[in-house]
Each structure stands twice: as C-alpha cells, then as structure tokens.
Design a protein around this motif. Sequence first.
Motif, PDB file in Angstrom:
ATOM      1  N   ALA A  64      34.125  72.646  89.562  1.00 52.12           N
ATOM      2  CA  ALA A  64      33.814  71.487  88.719  1.00 52.12           C
ATOM      3  C   ALA A  64      34.180  70.233  89.502  1.00 52.12           C
ATOM      4  O   ALA A  64      35.316  70.078  89.935  1.00 52.12           O
ATOM      5  CB  ALA A  64      34.588  71.554  87.410  1.00 52.12           C
ATOM      6  N   ARG A  65      33.225  69.362  89.716  1.00 56.02           N
ATOM      7  CA  ARG A  65      33.456  68.155  90.526  1.00 56.02           C
ATOM      8  C   ARG A  65      34.529  67.248  89.892  1.00 56.02           C
ATOM      9  O   ARG A  65      35.310  66.629  90.602  1.00 56.02           O
ATOM     10  CB  ARG A  65      32.155  67.385  90.712  1.00 56.02           C
ATOM     11  CG  ARG A  65      31.123  68.136  91.548  1.00 56.02           C
ATOM     12  CD  ARG A  65      29.866  67.291  91.731  1.00 56.02           C
ATOM     13  NE  ARG A  65      28.738  68.059  92.236  1.00 56.02           N
ATOM     14  CZ  ARG A  65      28.481  68.275  93.518  1.00 56.02           C
ATOM     15  NH1 ARG A  65      29.282  67.807  94.448  1.00 56.02           N
ATOM     16  NH2 ARG A  65      27.412  68.973  93.879  1.00 56.02           N
ATOM     17  N   ALA A  66      34.572  67.179  88.577  1.00 60.92           N
ATOM     18  CA  ALA A  66      35.497  66.267  87.899  1.00 60.92           C
ATOM     19  C   ALA A  66      36.958  66.683  88.042  1.00 60.92           C
ATOM     20  O   ALA A  66      37.844  65.835  88.028  1.00 60.92           O
ATOM     21  CB  ALA A  66      35.135  66.171  86.417  1.00 60.92           C
ATOM     22  N   THR A  67      37.210  67.982  88.171  1.00 61.52           N
ATOM     23  CA  THR A  67      38.593  68.468  88.187  1.00 61.52           C
ATOM     24  C   THR A  67      38.993  69.139  89.495  1.00 61.52           C
ATOM     25  O   THR A  67      40.180  69.309  89.753  1.00 61.52           O
ATOM     26  CB  THR A  67      38.825  69.486  87.061  1.00 61.52           C
ATOM     27  OG1 THR A  67      38.007  70.637  87.316  1.00 61.52           O
ATOM     28  CG2 THR A  67      38.529  68.892  85.693  1.00 61.52           C
ATOM     29  N   GLY A  68      38.003  69.588  90.258  1.00 64.39           N
ATOM     30  CA  GLY A  68      38.301  70.355  91.466  1.00 64.39           C
ATOM     31  C   GLY A  68      38.635  71.806  91.171  1.00 64.39           C
ATOM     32  O   GLY A  68      38.884  72.598  92.084  1.00 64.39           O
ATOM     33  N   GLN A  69      38.618  72.188  89.887  1.00 67.37           N
ATOM     34  CA  GLN A  69      38.928  73.562  89.477  1.00 67.37           C
ATOM     35  C   GLN A  69      37.726  74.471  89.750  1.00 67.37           C
ATOM     36  O   GLN A  69      36.584  74.092  89.502  1.00 67.37           O
ATOM     37  CB  GLN A  69      39.264  73.623  87.981  1.00 67.37           C
ATOM     38  CG  GLN A  69      40.438  72.787  87.566  1.00 67.37           C
ATOM     39  CD  GLN A  69      41.762  73.422  87.978  1.00 67.37           C
ATOM     40  OE1 GLN A  69      41.868  74.624  88.215  1.00 67.37           O
ATOM     41  NE2 GLN A  69      42.786  72.594  88.071  1.00 67.37           N
ATOM     42  N   SER A  70      38.009  75.675  90.236  1.00 68.18           N
ATOM     43  CA  SER A  70      36.954  76.653  90.515  1.00 68.18           C
ATOM     44  C   SER A  70      36.804  77.631  89.362  1.00 68.18           C
ATOM     45  O   SER A  70      37.736  77.855  88.594  1.00 68.18           O
ATOM     46  CB  SER A  70      37.262  77.437  91.791  1.00 68.18           C
ATOM     47  OG  SER A  70      37.172  76.598  92.906  1.00 68.18           O
ATOM     48  N   GLU A  71      35.634  78.202  89.293  1.00 68.00           N
ATOM     49  CA  GLU A  71      35.360  79.280  88.347  1.00 68.00           C
ATOM     50  C   GLU A  71      34.415  80.255  89.010  1.00 68.00           C
ATOM     51  O   GLU A  71      33.651  79.891  89.887  1.00 68.00           O
ATOM     52  CB  GLU A  71      34.778  78.740  87.037  1.00 68.00           C
ATOM     53  CG  GLU A  71      33.430  78.055  87.152  1.00 68.00           C
ATOM     54  CD  GLU A  71      32.225  78.971  87.011  1.00 68.00           C
ATOM     55  OE1 GLU A  71      32.360  80.116  86.554  1.00 68.00           O
ATOM     56  OE2 GLU A  71      31.129  78.549  87.380  1.00 68.00           O
ATOM     57  N   GLU A  72      34.537  81.519  88.615  1.00 67.57           N
ATOM     58  CA  GLU A  72      33.564  82.514  89.072  1.00 67.57           C
ATOM     59  C   GLU A  72      33.230  83.406  87.904  1.00 67.57           C
ATOM     60  O   GLU A  72      34.035  83.595  87.001  1.00 67.57           O
ATOM     61  CB  GLU A  72      34.047  83.288  90.285  1.00 67.57           C
ATOM     62  CG  GLU A  72      35.322  84.034  90.173  1.00 67.57           C
ATOM     63  CD  GLU A  72      35.708  84.664  91.506  1.00 67.57           C
ATOM     64  OE1 GLU A  72      34.921  85.436  92.059  1.00 67.57           O
ATOM     65  OE2 GLU A  72      36.813  84.365  91.971  1.00 67.57           O
ATOM     66  N   GLU A  73      32.010  83.900  87.931  1.00 67.34           N
ATOM     67  CA  GLU A  73      31.506  84.627  86.774  1.00 67.34           C
ATOM     68  C   GLU A  73      30.331  85.522  87.144  1.00 67.34           C
ATOM     69  O   GLU A  73      29.631  85.274  88.122  1.00 67.34           O
ATOM     70  CB  GLU A  73      31.042  83.624  85.724  1.00 67.34           C
ATOM     71  CG  GLU A  73      29.931  82.736  86.288  1.00 67.34           C
ATOM     72  CD  GLU A  73      29.496  81.629  85.381  1.00 67.34           C
ATOM     73  OE1 GLU A  73      29.084  81.933  84.261  1.00 67.34           O
ATOM     74  OE2 GLU A  73      29.561  80.471  85.795  1.00 67.34           O
ATOM     75  N   GLU A  74      30.168  86.543  86.343  1.00 64.27           N
ATOM     76  CA  GLU A  74      28.928  87.307  86.352  1.00 64.27           C
ATOM     77  C   GLU A  74      28.105  86.747  85.201  1.00 64.27           C
ATOM     78  O   GLU A  74      28.650  86.319  84.190  1.00 64.27           O
ATOM     79  CB  GLU A  74      29.207  88.791  86.150  1.00 64.27           C
ATOM     80  CG  GLU A  74      29.938  89.390  87.334  1.00 64.27           C
ATOM     81  CD  GLU A  74      30.179  90.882  87.177  1.00 64.27           C
ATOM     82  OE1 GLU A  74      29.944  91.430  86.083  1.00 64.27           O
ATOM     83  OE2 GLU A  74      30.618  91.486  88.166  1.00 64.27           O
ATOM     84  N   TRP A  75      26.803  86.709  85.372  1.00 62.51           N
ATOM     85  CA  TRP A  75      25.942  86.129  84.349  1.00 62.51           C
ATOM     86  C   TRP A  75      24.686  86.968  84.155  1.00 62.51           C
ATOM     87  O   TRP A  75      24.333  87.794  85.003  1.00 62.51           O
ATOM     88  CB  TRP A  75      25.571  84.687  84.673  1.00 62.51           C
ATOM     89  CG  TRP A  75      25.102  84.406  86.083  1.00 62.51           C
ATOM     90  CD1 TRP A  75      25.814  83.808  87.080  1.00 62.51           C
ATOM     91  CD2 TRP A  75      23.822  84.715  86.669  1.00 62.51           C
ATOM     92  NE1 TRP A  75      25.067  83.718  88.227  1.00 62.51           N
ATOM     93  CE2 TRP A  75      23.829  84.260  88.003  1.00 62.51           C
ATOM     94  CE3 TRP A  75      22.672  85.329  86.191  1.00 62.51           C
ATOM     95  CZ2 TRP A  75      22.744  84.409  88.857  1.00 62.51           C
ATOM     96  CZ3 TRP A  75      21.579  85.472  87.045  1.00 62.51           C
ATOM     97  CH2 TRP A  75      21.629  85.019  88.356  1.00 62.51           C
ATOM     98  N   ALA A  76      24.010  86.704  83.046  1.00 64.80           N
ATOM     99  CA  ALA A  76      22.680  87.253  82.771  1.00 64.80           C
ATOM    100  C   ALA A  76      21.796  86.084  82.370  1.00 64.80           C
ATOM    101  O   ALA A  76      22.202  85.222  81.589  1.00 64.80           O
ATOM    102  CB  ALA A  76      22.735  88.279  81.643  1.00 64.80           C
ATOM    103  N   HIS A  77      20.618  86.031  82.943  1.00 61.11           N
ATOM    104  CA  HIS A  77      19.614  85.031  82.590  1.00 61.11           C
ATOM    105  C   HIS A  77      18.415  85.770  82.004  1.00 61.11           C
ATOM    106  O   HIS A  77      17.917  86.718  82.617  1.00 61.11           O
ATOM    107  CB  HIS A  77      19.157  84.248  83.819  1.00 61.11           C
ATOM    108  CG  HIS A  77      20.215  83.381  84.411  1.00 61.11           C
ATOM    109  ND1 HIS A  77      20.089  82.811  85.649  1.00 61.11           N
ATOM    110  CD2 HIS A  77      21.417  82.971  83.932  1.00 61.11           C
ATOM    111  CE1 HIS A  77      21.165  82.097  85.914  1.00 61.11           C
ATOM    112  NE2 HIS A  77      21.985  82.180  84.895  1.00 61.11           N
ATOM    113  N   VAL A  78      17.962  85.348  80.845  1.00 58.51           N
ATOM    114  CA  VAL A  78      16.823  85.968  80.191  1.00 58.51           C
ATOM    115  C   VAL A  78      15.656  84.996  80.227  1.00 58.51           C
ATOM    116  O   VAL A  78      15.777  83.851  79.783  1.00 58.51           O
ATOM    117  CB  VAL A  78      17.150  86.375  78.739  1.00 58.51           C
ATOM    118  CG1 VAL A  78      15.926  86.989  78.063  1.00 58.51           C
ATOM    119  CG2 VAL A  78      18.326  87.344  78.708  1.00 58.51           C
TER     120      VAL A  78
END
Length: 140
Positions: A94-108
């Motif tokens: 996240a550009r605003a916080t510098g905090q990272s996230e990682e995830e698995e996702w599904a797109h329909v």
Amino acid sequence: MNEQQNTQTVKTGYELFSKGDIPNLLKLYTDDVEFIIPGALKVIPYAGVYRGKEAVASFFSKLHEAMEFERFEPVEFIAQGDKLVALGYGKARARATGQSEEEEWAHVFQMRDGKVSRFQVYTDTAAVAQAFQRSSQMAM
C-alpha cells in the motif's frame, strides 16, 4: 465465443494489466462492463462497483495510486460456457502506509461476444485492509 477463446482474451487482459497498458485492456471489455471489487471503501480506496469503461478506467487509476505490485500472477484458468474463473496470487504494498500484503485470489469473468461484461474479485479483504492500516492503528 468458445471457452478457449474466452480464456485467451482473459490471459491477454492480464498481460496488458501487467504492462500497465490500460487503454488496450479496456478494449477487451463491453461498453457496459461491470467490475465488483470487495471491501470497505473507507479502508480500501479502490473498493466498490464500477459500471462502464470510464468507471473501470477510474478503478485502474485508483488501484495504481493505492498499490504497488511486487507480484501479480494468475495461476489457473477454469472456463465453462460464458464464465471463466482465474485463480492467482498477488503481493503488493500500500503506497500510503508502506505495508505489504499477499493473498490468493479468484477472479470471476462473465463473457459476452468475446469481451468481458462482468468481473468480480474474491480475495482476503482483511489482508488487503490491513495493508492500509498504519502501524499505530494495528496496535490498538
């Protein structure tokens, strides 16, 4: 269109997204395309429902302003009729916080006449929201 053609259209879309080529990506959508991005707008600045190419273009702009992707990759595609599901993995900051996230996702994806008419994201919204929380907020 057949399932193989729909899959190729979606794969092309991911390639264009990874290059940042949003004008050509938008050509793969119907004029009345609908995007559904989960999450609370007060926390995730690009969450919401976007209808039409102009609104979808604003989604991509908000996403770019909010997140810097380290990895974003579809891993598997499942197509049946005019529906397609892409399963994948993402890691972003996240550009605003510098905090990272990682995830698995599904797109329909819902396809119509060889183009995407509807796109819905299924993801770990808690992980995404946490990336937008400043460290002091997370400690509460």
